[in-house]
Design an enzyme around this catalytic site. Structure first.
Site, mmCIF file in Angstrom:
data_model
loop_
_atom_site.group_PDB
_atom_site.id
_atom_site.type_symbol
_atom_site.label_atom_id
_atom_site.label_comp_id
_atom_site.label_asym_id
_atom_site.label_seq_id
_atom_site.Cartn_x
_atom_site.Cartn_y
_atom_site.Cartn_z
ATOM 1 N N LYS A 157 -14.322 76.614 50.828
ATOM 2 C CA LYS A 157 -14.417 76.133 49.448
ATOM 3 C C LYS A 157 -15.876 76.237 48.961
ATOM 4 O O LYS A 157 -16.125 76.573 47.808
ATOM 5 C CB LYS A 157 -13.919 74.687 49.331
ATOM 6 C CG LYS A 157 -12.426 74.508 49.548
ATOM 7 C CD LYS A 157 -11.544 75.182 48.511
ATOM 8 C CE LYS A 157 -11.645 74.587 47.132
ATOM 9 N NZ LYS A 157 -10.617 75.196 46.216
ATOM 10 N N TYR A 166 -12.271 74.723 56.316
ATOM 11 C CA TYR A 166 -11.779 74.514 54.942
ATOM 12 C C TYR A 166 -12.945 74.280 53.992
ATOM 13 O O TYR A 166 -13.074 74.950 52.959
ATOM 14 C CB TYR A 166 -10.813 73.319 54.905
ATOM 15 C CG TYR A 166 -10.571 72.776 53.508
ATOM 16 C CD1 TYR A 166 -9.913 73.547 52.546
ATOM 17 C CD2 TYR A 166 -11.018 71.501 53.137
ATOM 18 C CE1 TYR A 166 -9.702 73.057 51.252
ATOM 19 C CE2 TYR A 166 -10.806 71.016 51.854
ATOM 20 C CZ TYR A 166 -10.156 71.796 50.907
ATOM 21 O OH TYR A 166 -9.957 71.311 49.638
ATOM 22 N N THR A 180 -13.740 70.686 45.948
ATOM 23 C CA THR A 180 -13.648 69.432 46.697
ATOM 24 C C THR A 180 -15.031 68.847 46.979
ATOM 25 O O THR A 180 -16.027 69.587 47.042
ATOM 26 C CB THR A 180 -12.917 69.711 48.033
ATOM 27 O OG1 THR A 180 -13.084 68.602 48.896
ATOM 28 C CG2 THR A 180 -13.497 70.931 48.745
ATOM 29 N N ASP A 181 -15.070 67.544 47.236
ATOM 30 C CA ASP A 181 -16.335 66.917 47.646
ATOM 31 C C ASP A 181 -16.684 67.268 49.096
ATOM 32 O O ASP A 181 -17.804 67.014 49.542
ATOM 33 C CB ASP A 181 -16.276 65.388 47.466
ATOM 34 C CG ASP A 181 -15.161 64.713 48.266
ATOM 35 O OD1 ASP A 181 -14.368 65.421 48.925
ATOM 36 O OD2 ASP A 181 -15.092 63.466 48.241
ATOM 37 N N GLU A 182 -15.729 67.867 49.820
ATOM 38 C CA GLU A 182 -15.986 68.145 51.240
ATOM 39 C C GLU A 182 -17.070 69.204 51.432
ATOM 40 O O GLU A 182 -17.620 69.337 52.524
ATOM 41 C CB GLU A 182 -14.683 68.555 51.947
ATOM 42 C CG GLU A 182 -13.628 67.478 51.779
ATOM 43 C CD GLU A 182 -12.428 67.592 52.699
ATOM 44 O OE1 GLU A 182 -12.548 68.180 53.780
ATOM 45 O OE2 GLU A 182 -11.365 67.072 52.314
HETATM 46 P P1 NAD Z 1 -1.763 72.399 48.107
HETATM 47 O O1 NAD Z 1 -1.953 72.925 49.492
HETATM 48 O O2 NAD Z 1 -0.787 71.313 47.878
HETATM 49 O O3 NAD Z 1 -1.349 73.600 47.131
HETATM 50 C C1 NAD Z 1 -1.957 74.856 47.180
HETATM 51 C C2 NAD Z 1 -1.083 75.841 46.404
HETATM 52 O O4 NAD Z 1 -1.721 77.132 46.427
HETATM 53 C C3 NAD Z 1 0.312 76.031 47.021
HETATM 54 O O5 NAD Z 1 1.290 75.987 45.997
HETATM 55 C C4 NAD Z 1 0.238 77.409 47.654
HETATM 56 O O6 NAD Z 1 1.502 78.087 47.705
HETATM 57 C C5 NAD Z 1 -0.751 78.122 46.732
HETATM 58 N N1 NAD Z 1 -1.415 79.252 47.395
HETATM 59 C C6 NAD Z 1 -1.998 79.249 48.628
HETATM 60 N N2 NAD Z 1 -2.466 80.488 48.899
HETATM 61 C C7 NAD Z 1 -2.207 81.258 47.808
HETATM 62 C C8 NAD Z 1 -2.463 82.621 47.491
HETATM 63 N N3 NAD Z 1 -3.089 83.437 48.345
HETATM 64 N N4 NAD Z 1 -2.060 83.081 46.285
HETATM 65 C C9 NAD Z 1 -1.409 82.271 45.392
HETATM 66 N N5 NAD Z 1 -1.137 80.975 45.662
HETATM 67 C C10 NAD Z 1 -1.532 80.482 46.859
HETATM 68 O O7 NAD Z 1 -3.212 72.001 47.613
HETATM 69 P P2 NAD Z 1 -3.662 70.830 46.630
HETATM 70 O O8 NAD Z 1 -3.867 69.613 47.417
HETATM 71 O O9 NAD Z 1 -2.769 70.829 45.450
HETATM 72 O O10 NAD Z 1 -5.102 71.369 46.199
HETATM 73 C C11 NAD Z 1 -5.261 72.200 45.052
HETATM 74 C C12 NAD Z 1 -6.734 72.531 44.877
HETATM 75 O O11 NAD Z 1 -7.473 71.314 44.726
HETATM 76 C C13 NAD Z 1 -7.353 73.256 46.063
HETATM 77 O O12 NAD Z 1 -8.241 74.234 45.562
HETATM 78 C C14 NAD Z 1 -8.102 72.176 46.819
HETATM 79 O O13 NAD Z 1 -9.203 72.721 47.505
HETATM 80 C C15 NAD Z 1 -8.533 71.276 45.684
HETATM 81 N N6 NAD Z 1 -8.733 69.864 46.020
HETATM 82 C C16 NAD Z 1 -7.752 69.161 46.677
HETATM 83 C C17 NAD Z 1 -7.939 67.812 46.952
HETATM 84 C C18 NAD Z 1 -6.865 66.990 47.628
HETATM 85 O O14 NAD Z 1 -7.112 65.819 47.956
HETATM 86 N N7 NAD Z 1 -5.669 67.507 47.853
HETATM 87 C C19 NAD Z 1 -9.129 67.188 46.583
HETATM 88 C C20 NAD Z 1 -10.117 67.939 45.910
HETATM 89 C C21 NAD Z 1 -9.884 69.274 45.633
HETATM 90 P P1 TYD Z 2 -6.439 64.317 54.986
HETATM 91 O O1 TYD Z 2 -5.338 63.728 54.167
HETATM 92 O O2 TYD Z 2 -6.100 65.432 55.936
HETATM 93 O O3 TYD Z 2 -7.590 64.738 53.969
HETATM 94 P P2 TYD Z 2 -9.103 65.252 54.286
HETATM 95 O O4 TYD Z 2 -9.227 65.640 55.701
HETATM 96 O O5 TYD Z 2 -9.193 66.426 53.357
HETATM 97 O O6 TYD Z 2 -10.007 64.106 53.898
HETATM 98 O O7 TYD Z 2 -7.101 63.159 55.826
HETATM 99 C C1 TYD Z 2 -7.661 62.009 55.214
HETATM 100 C C2 TYD Z 2 -8.302 61.184 56.311
HETATM 101 O O8 TYD Z 2 -7.268 60.689 57.183
HETATM 102 C C3 TYD Z 2 -9.244 61.974 57.201
HETATM 103 O O9 TYD Z 2 -10.339 61.141 57.556
HETATM 104 C C4 TYD Z 2 -8.421 62.295 58.432
HETATM 105 C C5 TYD Z 2 -7.477 61.118 58.530
HETATM 106 N N1 TYD Z 2 -6.138 61.388 59.104
HETATM 107 C C6 TYD Z 2 -5.658 60.592 60.152
HETATM 108 O O10 TYD Z 2 -6.336 59.667 60.633
HETATM 109 N N2 TYD Z 2 -4.397 60.860 60.636
HETATM 110 C C7 TYD Z 2 -3.626 61.876 60.144
HETATM 111 O O11 TYD Z 2 -2.487 62.087 60.658
HETATM 112 C C8 TYD Z 2 -4.128 62.669 59.072
HETATM 113 C C9 TYD Z 2 -3.311 63.805 58.502
HETATM 114 C C10 TYD Z 2 -5.391 62.388 58.574
#
Ligand code: NAD
Ligand code: TYD
Length: 349
Positions: free
Chosen positions: A160, A156, A131-133
């Site tokens: 990461k 988080y 992630t960019d975070e």
């Molecule tokens: P998500 O929470 O929707 O899915 C995570 C999956 O991992 C779930 O299916 C969960 O059951 C599985 N999991 C969790 N713990 C586990 C374990 N111990 N063993 C096996 N499986 C396990 O997450 P996502 O949003 O799909 O994100 C996927 C990846 O992309 C993550 O690594 C996250 O850091 C990264 N990412 C997400 C975003 C975003 O905006 N969602 C952006 C950049 C990077």
């Molecule tokens: P989120 O979807 O949790 O992603 P991330 O924290 O990984 O960026 O949140 C996106 C943005 O929205 C973040 O600035 C927090 C804000 N947010 C709210 O304002 N209200 C909400 O209920 C949630 C879940 C997030």
């Protein structure tokens, strides 16, 4: 890549990635999806792919922290490449209970790296999805590049960041063939409705309050999930081994802009006289502790080296996403009611 192990394939991005890969002509290998099915893992997100790709797709419920089970899976399926999505992914949960983030994101990644190291002779690639975070927060100006220093602010992001460092170290120390991608906020189909966009869509649809943290001026860069999948696959195929790539959407929006856009589209395509204008549902609530102010990605490296750019604009992507939730209310109901977990219990114990 004949036998590709995908971790976290029942989550939001992982399930979209599996759909994407099974639809690509140039990928003819098998996919082994390992997911422990936490609250965020939902096999129903791939239900229509199980029979259609029975010869090329296998799902196994397993925890990446369980080294001996992962070793058995690795050997049984002759794994030769890994794409690692599995993680605890929600910042708010990491603030309340960081433990699972340390276990899965750090220890789990370490386990996979050790497994890959002990089978290095047949490993073609370990791709780590991040992630960019990890870069922390920006002020009003500037962008994250691949050389920006890591300054994670939430548990988080810190977990990461730790996993990214481990992956990089395994390349430098042991020569493991790795790539890393750091991506901005994703949105699209099958996202668990705890994240901003699906939460706001579903609350607005039902006339519930729309909780915006702080002043709503925090900025995120949004990327449609299929564009992320496309970038990951390009990096896996053609990216330099040992390199990291930033992935972004060129779409900076304040949170309040995102929520107001969702309200306006729903008022247009699903008007409801009882609810009235949805923007009236917006409620500014207590800010998230340590809330990063702005994320913005410079993805010039990915564009120049591999020719990737996002295909979807926010305007088209957000409409598609809202329409997907409206068209898939059964998936939504089963997630919101917890029925999907009852199904998991019945099938997997
Ligand atoms: P998500 O929470 O929707 O899915 C995570 C999956 O991992 C779930 O299916 C969960 O059951 C599985 N999991 C969790 N713990 C586990 C374990 N111990 N063993 C096996 N499986 C396990 O997450 P996502 O949003 O799909 O994100 C996927 C990846 O992309 C993550 O690594 C996250 O850091 C990264 N990412 C997400 C975003 C975003 O905006 N969602 C952006 C950049 C990077
Ligand atoms: P989120 O979807 O949790 O992603 P991330 O924290 O990984 O960026 O949140 C996106 C943005 O929205 C973040 O600035 C927090 C804000 N947010 C709210 O304002 N209200 C909400 O209920 C949630 C879940 C997030």
């Amino acid at each position: 890549m004949n036998n590709l192990l995908i971790t976290g394939g029942c989550g939001f991005i992982g399930s979209n990635f599996i759909r994407y890969m099974l639809g690509r002509e140039e990928f003819t290998g098998r996919i082994i999806n390992v997911d422990s099915l936490t609250y965020a893992g939902n096999p129903e997100s791939l239900a229509d792919r199980v029979d259609a790709f029975a010869d090329r797709y296998t799902f196994i419920r397993a925890d990446i922290c369980d080294g001996s089970q992962m070793a058995k899976i690795y050997d049984r399926h002759d794994v030769d490449a890994i794409c690692h999505f599995a993680a605890e992914s929600h910042v708010d949960r990491s603030i309340v209970s960081p433990d699972a983030f340390i276990q899965t994101n750090i220890v789990g990644t370490f386990n996979l790296l050790e497994l890959a190291r002990s089978h290095q002779d047949r490993l073609t690639l370990f791709h780590h999805v991040s992630t960019d975070e990890v870069f922390g927060s920006l002020g009003a100006e500037g962008y994250f590049t691949e050389t920006t220093a890591y300054r994670p602010n939430s548990p988080y992001a810190a977990s990461k960041a730790a996993s990214d460092h481990l992956v990089r170290a395994y390349h430098k120390t042991y020569g493991l063939p790795i790539t890393i991608s750091n991506c901005s906020n994703n949105y699209g189909p099958y996202q668990f409705p705890e994240k901003l966009i699906p939460l706001m869509i579903l609350n607005a649809l039902e006339g519930k309050s729309l909780p915006v943290y702080g002043d709503g001026q925090n900025v995120r860069d949004w990327l449609y999930v299929t564009d992320h999948c496309d970038a990951v696959w390009k990096i896996m195929r053609d990216g330099q081994r040992g390199a990291t790539y930033n992935i972004g959407g060129n779409t900076e929006k304040t949170n309040i802009e995102v929520v107001e856009t969702i309200c306006a589209i729903l008022d247009e395509i699903a008007p409801d006289n009882d609810i009235g204008p949805r923007r009236d549902l917006i409620a500014f609530v207590t800010d998230r502790p340590g809330h990063d102010r702005r994320y913005a990605i410079d993805f010039a490296k990915l564009k120049q080296e591999l020719g990737w750019s996002p295909a979807e604009s926010f305007e088209t992507g957000i409409r598609k996403t809202i329409q997907w939730y409206l068209d898939n209310m059964q998936w939504v109901q089963r997630v919101r009611s917890g029925e999907y977990q009852a199904w998991i219990k019945q099938h997997y114990g």
